[in-house]
Design an enzyme around this catalytic site. Sequence first.
Site, PDB file in Angstrom:
ATOM      1  N   HIS A  23      44.272  29.149 -29.401  1.00  0.00           N
ATOM      2  CA  HIS A  23      42.937  28.776 -29.904  1.00  0.00           C
ATOM      3  C   HIS A  23      41.896  29.727 -29.325  1.00  0.00           C
ATOM      4  O   HIS A  23      41.412  29.541 -28.206  1.00  0.00           O
ATOM      5  CB  HIS A  23      42.612  27.327 -29.525  1.00  0.00           C
ATOM      6  CG  HIS A  23      41.434  26.766 -30.248  1.00  0.00           C
ATOM      7  ND1 HIS A  23      41.523  25.657 -31.061  1.00  0.00           N
ATOM      8  CD2 HIS A  23      40.140  27.141 -30.294  1.00  0.00           C
ATOM      9  CE1 HIS A  23      40.326  25.379 -31.571  1.00  0.00           C
ATOM     10  NE2 HIS A  23      39.475  26.284 -31.113  1.00  0.00           N
ATOM     11  N   ASP A  27      34.985  35.823 -33.407  1.00  0.00           N
ATOM     12  CA  ASP A  27      33.539  36.026 -33.274  1.00  0.00           C
ATOM     13  C   ASP A  27      32.986  35.434 -31.986  1.00  0.00           C
ATOM     14  O   ASP A  27      31.803  35.592 -31.687  1.00  0.00           O
ATOM     15  CB  ASP A  27      32.782  35.474 -34.489  1.00  0.00           C
ATOM     16  CG  ASP A  27      33.040  33.989 -34.710  1.00  0.00           C
ATOM     17  OD1 ASP A  27      33.971  33.440 -34.096  1.00  0.00           O
ATOM     18  OD2 ASP A  27      32.327  33.383 -35.523  1.00  0.00           O
ATOM     19  N   GLU A 215      37.401  16.999 -30.836  1.00  0.00           N
ATOM     20  CA  GLU A 215      36.632  17.729 -29.817  1.00  0.00           C
ATOM     21  C   GLU A 215      35.419  16.911 -29.407  1.00  0.00           C
ATOM     22  O   GLU A 215      35.132  16.742 -28.230  1.00  0.00           O
ATOM     23  CB  GLU A 215      36.193  19.087 -30.356  1.00  0.00           C
ATOM     24  CG  GLU A 215      35.384  19.907 -29.361  1.00  0.00           C
ATOM     25  CD  GLU A 215      34.924  21.232 -29.932  1.00  0.00           C
ATOM     26  OE1 GLU A 215      34.431  22.067 -29.149  1.00  0.00           O
ATOM     27  OE2 GLU A 215      35.058  21.444 -31.148  1.00  0.00           O
TER      28      GLU A 215
END
Length: 382
Positions: A23, A27, A215
Amino acid sequence: MATKPLNTPTAEQIRRAPKVLLHDHLDGGLRPGTVVDLARDAGYEALPETEPDRLGAWFREAADSGSLERYLETFAHTCAVTQTADALFRVAAECAEDLAADGVVYAEVRYAPEQHLEGGLGLEEVVAAVNEGFREGERLARENGRRIRVGALLTAMRHAARSLEIAELANRHRDTGVVGFDIAGAEAGHPPTRHLDAFEYLKRENNHFTIHAGEAFGLPSIWQALQWCGADRLGHGVRIVDDITVGADGEVTLGRLAAYVRDRRVPLELCPTSNLQTGAVGSYADHPIGLLRRLHFRATVNTDNRLMSGTSVSQEFERLTEAFGYSLDDIQWFTVNAMKSAFIPFDERLAMINDVIKPGFSELKSEWLFSQTAVASSSSGG
């Protein structure tokens, strides 16, 4: 803080250990100096700093600020300077080089092609530039005596309506370096079920996908990602801890969703430093990864955004080693978990585990034993 075992690795040993990363956002991992260079080449004048060290500090401070607006602004800058094929090629090559220098032997790096079209590129051109950059970075790493393999994950933004298009793009490039698909963006208000057509398409094509889930939004996001969408992995998934109860006597009870995730060996792409920045946890010592490791969930250790978090895979393991007293055996356990969960064919995963990861850790453990024997001999006067 946990008591350190006798074979606690040094920072140098952790860096040399063969590691796996699942993961990591392209960018979110640019070198500050590269951002400055690309901004100058593109005539982009909105950078908050133009000196690399100060710019790197600005990115980390913005990510640590607790302000969602400032955090999102960081990606506006990195995306703004990666709107040409040359820029994408460069950042992809540097990504592979940087990861190899950190001891990463296999990585899956994700990016959203739809965010790199403002300079006139088409989706196919974006993917080609990034794939070529990864291959160049792998080549340069080999020249420096390091090995790494990088696979791309194509990400669709959950607030947009291009997920099926990006899934089809990923499928077209599955034999040229793209290993899977992902959706990312704010979980709240943008459930993965809005993108069912993309997930159904990928399942029909026998392709792989992960979903950012659990998350910030919690258990409903995880449940939808698994049961409605059929995700192979959970991007983050840290909130699965909300379905685990630890009694005053230390007895642990798993809810049905947590038990399902553990029983099915669903990989969790955990990103400790990122979770601290977003407020998902308060400290490394409080991070659920300690509990999930003890309970034998398929936990993996990841960076998320190396630039914004000022981190690397090695640094993540250093912080966890300090918080939980992890040994080389623990780091190997996390690494093998990650390699088992990668989106490349089984025989290639197995070869990486048996031919690269296990021998690499075995060598480090032998070095540690030798050093301890030398210390004991010196202490006894032998």
